[in-house]
Design a protein around this motif. Structure first.
Motif, mmCIF file in Angstrom:
data_model
loop_
_atom_site.group_PDB
_atom_site.id
_atom_site.type_symbol
_atom_site.label_atom_id
_atom_site.label_comp_id
_atom_site.label_asym_id
_atom_site.label_seq_id
_atom_site.Cartn_x
_atom_site.Cartn_y
_atom_site.Cartn_z
ATOM 1 N N ALA A 1 0.824 -1.258 0.053
ATOM 2 C CA ALA A 1 0.065 -0.008 0.044
ATOM 3 C C ALA A 1 0.816 1.433 0.010
ATOM 4 N N GLY A 2 2.015 1.386 0.591
ATOM 5 C CA GLY A 2 2.881 2.041 0.727
ATOM 6 C C GLY A 2 3.399 2.622 -0.576
ATOM 7 N N ARG A 3 3.751 1.482 -1.307
ATOM 8 C CA ARG A 3 4.268 1.659 -2.751
ATOM 9 C C ARG A 3 2.851 2.167 -3.758
ATOM 10 N N LEU A 4 1.882 2.346 -3.062
ATOM 11 C CA LEU A 4 0.668 3.039 -3.959
ATOM 12 C C LEU A 4 0.355 4.232 -3.357
ATOM 13 N N GLY A 5 1.338 4.713 -2.512
ATOM 14 C CA GLY A 5 1.099 6.122 -1.784
ATOM 15 C C GLY A 5 -0.123 5.954 -0.667
ATOM 16 N N LEU A 6 -0.236 4.886 -0.325
ATOM 17 C CA LEU A 6 -1.344 4.974 0.793
ATOM 18 C C LEU A 6 -0.708 4.525 2.235
ATOM 19 N N LYS A 7 -1.176 5.513 3.156
ATOM 20 C CA LYS A 7 -0.514 5.089 4.370
ATOM 21 C C LYS A 7 -1.787 4.583 4.972
ATOM 22 N N LEU B 1 -5.610 3.730 -7.665
ATOM 23 C CA LEU B 1 -4.802 4.263 -8.935
ATOM 24 C C LEU B 1 -5.578 5.219 -9.959
ATOM 25 N N VAL B 2 -6.828 5.019 -10.177
ATOM 26 C CA VAL B 2 -7.720 5.520 -11.074
ATOM 27 C C VAL B 2 -8.951 6.123 -10.328
ATOM 28 N N TRP B 3 -8.995 6.272 -9.014
ATOM 29 C CA TRP B 3 -10.176 6.775 -8.271
ATOM 30 C C TRP B 3 -10.057 8.365 -8.531
ATOM 31 N N PRO B 4 -11.348 8.744 -8.568
ATOM 32 C CA PRO B 4 -11.386 10.169 -8.932
ATOM 33 C C PRO B 4 -11.046 11.120 -7.698
ATOM 34 N N PRO B 5 -10.415 12.261 -7.845
ATOM 35 C CA PRO B 5 -9.999 12.895 -6.611
ATOM 36 C C PRO B 5 -11.040 13.392 -5.957
ATOM 37 N N SER B 6 -11.005 13.408 -4.616
ATOM 38 C CA SER B 6 -12.118 13.570 -3.690
ATOM 39 C C SER B 6 -12.733 14.995 -3.928
ATOM 40 N N ARG B 7 -14.139 14.967 -3.795
ATOM 41 C CA ARG B 7 -14.746 16.101 -4.054
ATOM 42 C C ARG B 7 -15.417 16.682 -2.815
ATOM 43 N N ALA B 8 -15.308 17.735 -2.404
ATOM 44 C CA ALA B 8 -15.713 18.201 -1.305
ATOM 45 C C ALA B 8 -17.241 18.053 -1.005
ATOM 46 N N ASN B 9 -17.883 17.840 0.059
ATOM 47 C CA ASN B 9 -19.245 17.863 0.335
ATOM 48 C C ASN B 9 -19.889 16.476 -0.486
ATOM 49 N N GLY C 1 -20.714 9.330 -14.087
ATOM 50 C CA GLY C 1 -19.712 8.374 -13.129
ATOM 51 C C GLY C 1 -18.723 7.357 -13.926
ATOM 52 N N SER C 2 -18.260 6.457 -13.258
ATOM 53 C CA SER C 2 -17.275 5.330 -13.863
ATOM 54 C C SER C 2 -17.388 4.195 -13.507
ATOM 55 N N PHE C 3 -17.075 3.442 -14.357
ATOM 56 C CA PHE C 3 -17.111 1.842 -14.280
ATOM 57 C C PHE C 3 -15.428 1.449 -14.149
ATOM 58 N N ILE C 4 -15.035 0.720 -13.149
ATOM 59 C CA ILE C 4 -13.673 0.361 -12.964
ATOM 60 C C ILE C 4 -13.545 -1.232 -12.988
ATOM 61 N N LEU D 1 -14.768 4.101 -23.253
ATOM 62 C CA LEU D 1 -13.578 3.779 -22.708
ATOM 63 C C LEU D 1 -12.521 4.946 -22.551
ATOM 64 N N ARG D 2 -12.246 5.134 -21.268
ATOM 65 C CA ARG D 2 -11.360 6.379 -21.161
ATOM 66 C C ARG D 2 -9.753 5.958 -20.965
ATOM 67 N N GLU D 3 -9.586 4.900 -20.218
ATOM 68 C CA GLU D 3 -8.113 4.453 -20.176
ATOM 69 C C GLU D 3 -8.077 2.968 -19.548
ATOM 70 N N VAL D 4 -7.006 2.356 -20.055
ATOM 71 C CA VAL D 4 -6.483 0.918 -19.373
ATOM 72 C C VAL D 4 -5.208 1.163 -18.556
ATOM 73 N N ARG D 5 -5.219 1.150 -17.226
ATOM 74 C CA ARG D 5 -4.145 1.276 -16.539
ATOM 75 C C ARG D 5 -3.221 0.110 -16.196
ATOM 76 N N THR D 6 -2.029 0.060 -16.293
ATOM 77 C CA THR D 6 -1.348 -1.167 -15.802
ATOM 78 C C THR D 6 -0.806 -1.019 -14.546
ATOM 79 N N VAL D 7 -1.055 -1.896 -13.653
ATOM 80 C CA VAL D 7 -0.763 -1.910 -12.257
ATOM 81 C C VAL D 7 0.709 -2.455 -12.064
ATOM 82 N N ASP D 8 1.574 -1.486 -11.859
ATOM 83 C CA ASP D 8 2.847 -1.723 -11.981
ATOM 84 C C ASP D 8 3.583 -2.073 -10.266
#
Ligand code: SAH
Length: 242
Positions: free
Chosen positions: A11-17, A64-72, A171-174, A199-206
């Motif tokens: 998780a740390g390598r994904l930037g998550l604490k 990795l593809v989660w939308p940026p948090s929106r206030a409220n 919205g989006s489907f992941i 289709l917006r993107e295909v993100r490789t999990v590295d």
């Protein structure tokens, strides 16, 4: 208590604490999974290390593809064909504020999902037992989610028909996928458009933990899904669109 070190490091390598509380929740989740798996066929993966990476960390890669948090705005999420809660429950542990629906066709698995939600003290989790084809026709659920997630349920062409009707326009489907996706995507392209998606993107999990080309397919919902979809239970897989 053991500390889910592999998960914490990944998780740390994904930037998550992850907090101590979150790591404890993941640990309890693993224990309950193993316990229930004796009577209910929840997963083939039960080893302490394997569950941390192949279930928990893999679920968290959706960030990795989660939308940026929106206030409220409290995000409404549905996990279609969640099985033992993957990826929905790990995402709920990570983001306690989301409103989560866990959709699962099998009653025994749904019983586990209710148990684990209670056991982990998760608020705003609704377990729905049923098939996506039926539930997506109910007004309460149709086009009602900001994000639809799904892992290991069906090929993309079928999955698009099961998942996109739940997604609100905007919205989006992941979809969590692995391996060679080129032909799977080309088979699904026309269906995605017909269902109101793009289709917006295909993100490789590295991540070093995964050597099987795990990827996140992100489909944005641009237009309402025609009333016709999803078709009757079983049809999206028996007779895929296009
Ligand atoms: N997402 C989990 C489970 C994958 S197995 C994981 O990645 O570990 C697929 C699950 O989807 C099974 O539990 C099955 O019962 C459920 N499922 C399959 N088709 C479904 C449908 N049409 N509606 C709801 N659930 C479905």
């Amino acid at each position: 208590m053991t500390a889910m070190e592999s998960l914490e490091a990944g998780a740390g390598r994904l930037g998550l604490k992850l907090s101590a509380k979150q790591l404890e929740q993941f640990h309890i989740y693993w224990e309950e999974l193993v316990e229930w798996n004796r009577c209910v066929n929840l997963t083939g993966i039960t080893g302490y290390q394997e569950v941390q990476t192949k279930h928990f960390l893999d679920s968290l890669t959706v960030c990795l593809v989660w939308p940026p948090s929106r206030a409220n705005a409290v995000l409404r999420i549905i996990d279609v064909g969640t099985g033992a809660g993957i990826p929905g429950v790990p995402l709920k542990i990570l983001f306690p504020e989301i409103r989560l629906v866990l959709l699962e066709a099998t009653e025994k698995k749904a019983a586990f999902l209710r148990h684990i939600s209670d056991r982990l003290g998760l608020a705003d989790v609704e377990v729905v037992t049923g098939r996506a084809e039926d539930v997506a026709r109910q007004g309460r659920y149709r086009e009602s989610f900001d994000i639809v997630v799904s892992r290991a349920v069906a090929p993309l062409v079928t999955l698009a028909e099961l998942a996109l009707p739940f997604c609100v326009v905007g919205g989006s489907f992941i979809a969590q996928k692995k391996g060679d996706l080129v032909s799977e995507i080309s088979r699904a392209e026309r269906a995605i458009i017909r269902l109101g998606g793009r289709l917006r993107e295909v993100r490789t999990v590295d991540l070093e933990e995964f050597s099987d080309e795990r990827q996140l397919v992100v489909i944005d919902k641009e237009l309402a899904t025609p009333e016709l979809y999803p078709r009757r239970p079983g049809i999206p897989s028996k007779r895929p669109l296009s």
